[in-house]
Design an enzyme around this catalytic site. Structure first.
Site, PDB file in Angstrom:
ATOM      1  N   PRO A  69     -57.322  40.764 -34.246  1.00  0.00           N
ATOM      2  CA  PRO A  69     -56.184  41.435 -33.601  1.00  0.00           C
ATOM      3  C   PRO A  69     -56.029  40.917 -32.177  1.00  0.00           C
ATOM      4  O   PRO A  69     -56.997  40.868 -31.426  1.00  0.00           O
ATOM      5  CB  PRO A  69     -56.592  42.914 -33.623  1.00  0.00           C
ATOM      6  CG  PRO A  69     -58.090  42.889 -33.690  1.00  0.00           C
ATOM      7  CD  PRO A  69     -58.465  41.662 -34.458  1.00  0.00           C
ATOM      8  N   CYS A  99     -53.419  41.164 -28.769  1.00  0.00           N
ATOM      9  CA  CYS A  99     -52.261  41.768 -28.121  1.00  0.00           C
ATOM     10  C   CYS A  99     -51.208  40.713 -27.795  1.00  0.00           C
ATOM     11  O   CYS A  99     -51.534  39.633 -27.301  1.00  0.00           O
ATOM     12  CB  CYS A  99     -52.681  42.473 -26.842  1.00  0.00           C
ATOM     13  SG  CYS A  99     -53.699  43.933 -27.107  1.00  0.00           S
ATOM     14  N   TYR A 104     -61.790  50.979 -24.424  1.00  0.00           N
ATOM     15  CA  TYR A 104     -60.671  51.865 -24.738  1.00  0.00           C
ATOM     16  C   TYR A 104     -61.198  53.246 -25.125  1.00  0.00           C
ATOM     17  O   TYR A 104     -62.396  53.513 -25.043  1.00  0.00           O
ATOM     18  CB  TYR A 104     -59.778  51.225 -25.801  1.00  0.00           C
ATOM     19  CG  TYR A 104     -59.145  49.942 -25.306  1.00  0.00           C
ATOM     20  CD1 TYR A 104     -58.427  49.920 -24.106  1.00  0.00           C
ATOM     21  CD2 TYR A 104     -59.285  48.737 -26.001  1.00  0.00           C
ATOM     22  CE1 TYR A 104     -57.862  48.755 -23.620  1.00  0.00           C
ATOM     23  CE2 TYR A 104     -58.726  47.560 -25.516  1.00  0.00           C
ATOM     24  CZ  TYR A 104     -58.025  47.572 -24.326  1.00  0.00           C
ATOM     25  OH  TYR A 104     -57.469  46.412 -23.840  1.00  0.00           O
ATOM     26  N   ARG A 108     -64.118  48.461 -35.143  1.00  0.00           N
ATOM     27  CA  ARG A 108     -64.534  47.495 -34.113  1.00  0.00           C
ATOM     28  C   ARG A 108     -65.254  48.261 -33.021  1.00  0.00           C
ATOM     29  O   ARG A 108     -64.729  49.235 -32.479  1.00  0.00           O
ATOM     30  CB  ARG A 108     -63.337  46.745 -33.534  1.00  0.00           C
ATOM     31  CG  ARG A 108     -63.727  45.865 -32.336  1.00  0.00           C
ATOM     32  CD  ARG A 108     -62.622  44.925 -31.898  1.00  0.00           C
ATOM     33  NE  ARG A 108     -62.680  43.680 -32.676  1.00  0.00           N
ATOM     34  CZ  ARG A 108     -62.041  42.556 -32.335  1.00  0.00           C
ATOM     35  NH1 ARG A 108     -61.295  42.511 -31.239  1.00  0.00           N
ATOM     36  NH2 ARG A 108     -62.129  41.471 -33.080  1.00  0.00           N
ATOM     37  N   GLY A 114     -59.785  34.312 -32.895  1.00  0.00           N
ATOM     38  CA  GLY A 114     -58.730  34.716 -31.986  1.00  0.00           C
ATOM     39  C   GLY A 114     -58.017  33.538 -31.366  1.00  0.00           C
ATOM     40  O   GLY A 114     -57.011  33.055 -31.884  1.00  0.00           O
TER      41      GLY A 114
END
Length: 356
Positions: free
Chosen positions: A23, A25, A180, A228, A321
């Site tokens: 993933p 952003c 986060y 994750r 990534g």
């Protein structure tokens, strides 16, 4: 022993290989809606024959976004925007996952290329929340969540998971890493609470376990669930690999199928020895000591490097990534470099050099 292009079955889902897109952003959503950029971005990966594409951190509520340019799956309309992208990937034999997230005290930023960090209310910003009224470096002090608000967010994760399945996603991943919100609860560097969500290891992981239980309960038995985590805060007194092993054991008992093993993000100045494959040992340790499947991530760039990780049983799949951003068809390139014939998209087949 597995190799990079062996298929992989989890619950009711078979991935055509173990080359998986991390993933990443994109900061290109409008009011939380994915659009043309995401279609092109994800579609490029889908034409490159990976086993899985994991969509970027997607807010379970609007305030869960990292930036004003990040997507959400807060309602059916936002979920529906993903459906054509999922359908296209499926048409190419590629599975799709979504990373459900809440940024906590790292929320409400502008886009990375803007001239200032935090978004004002006029720019679409909002008040950030966290485990504790403790700011990340350079960010405003967030508001500590109440117990009732925590319960509400548990339900928001579950509701987002239901919408994700309806949109066609094959895999659900809970983002509990990189400083986060869920990481802001389990890291002792951030969580200063004195209630049932703070203090002891058991209390600090409580929020994450509640989210996992709620999500696993509402998604189909055949849908794989990933989490994750940041396996280390990379600082004395912070969350560490021993903690991660114990957490992984708990997650496995709740029906988590695979740990996406990353690290860092709790503090801005952690000294991380960044080098090729620097996070792979985390995946290996969780796989060995918690006996749970793992995905390796972190400066994995070359086909031989990725294949070696699998052949030596250091992890079960490879998340890529930046290598994928540079070459969205990395899997096609890797197969040819390793001398393996795989199916190419029909429209691209004339570019293939390795044929049997």
């Amino acid at each position: 022993m597995n190799t990079l292009f062996d298929p992989f079955t989890l619950r009711g889902v078979t991935f055509q290989n173990r080359v998986w897109v991390s993933p990443m952003c994109q900061y290109s959503a409008t009011d939380g809606f994915v659009g043309a950029w995401h279609s092109a971005h994800l579609g490029a990966f889908a034409t490159g024959a990976p086993g899985l594409i994991m969509v970027e951190a997607t807010g379970v509520v609007p305030e869960g976004r990292i930036s004003i340019g990040c997507p959400t799956i807060e309602d059916d309309a936002h979920a529906k925007a993903f459906a054509p992208m999922v359908e296209f990937a499926h048409s190419q034999g590629v599975k799709m996952g979504i990373q459900l997230a809440h940024a906590g005290n790292k929320a409400s930023t502008m886009k990375p290329w803007d001239d200032h960090l935090m978004a004002s209310p006029a720019e679409g910003g909002w008040e950030a929340v966290s485990s504790t009224a403790r700011a990340f470096e350079g960010y405003p002090v967030p508001r500590a969540l109440t117990v009732a608000e925590i319960a509400g967010l548990v339900q928001s994760f579950a509701d987002a998971a239901v919408r994700s399945v309806k949109a066609g996603f094959d895999v659900i991943e809970i983002h509990a890493a990189h400083g986060y919100l869920l990481h802001q609860f389990y890291s002792p560097l951030i969580n200063g609470r004195t209630d049932e969500y703070g203090g002891s290891f058991e209390n600090r992981i409580r929020f994450l376990l509640e989210v996992v239980r709620a999500v696993r309960k509402v998604i189909p038995e055949g849908t794989p669930l990933f989490v994750r985590i940041s396996c280390s805060d990379w600082v004395d007194g912070g969350w560490n690999l021993i903690d991660s092993v114990e957490l992984a054991k708990e997650l496995k008992t709740l029906g988590v199928d695979l740990i996406d093993a990353s690290s860092g993000g709790a503090i801005h100045n952690a000294k991380i020895d960044v080098k090729p494959g620097f996070q792979v040992p985390f995946a290996t340790a969780l796989r060995t000591e918690a006996e749970i499947l793992t995905g390796a991530v972190g400066l994995i760039t070359e086909p031989e490097q990725a294949d070696h990780i699998l052949v030596t049983v250091e992890a079960d799949a490879i998340f890529l990534g930046r290598a994928m951003l540079r070459n969205p068809r990395w899997a096609l390139y890797a197969a040819e470099k390793l001398g393996i014939t795989i199916k190419w998209p029909t429209s691209l087949d004339r570019a293939r050099t390795l044929k049997k």
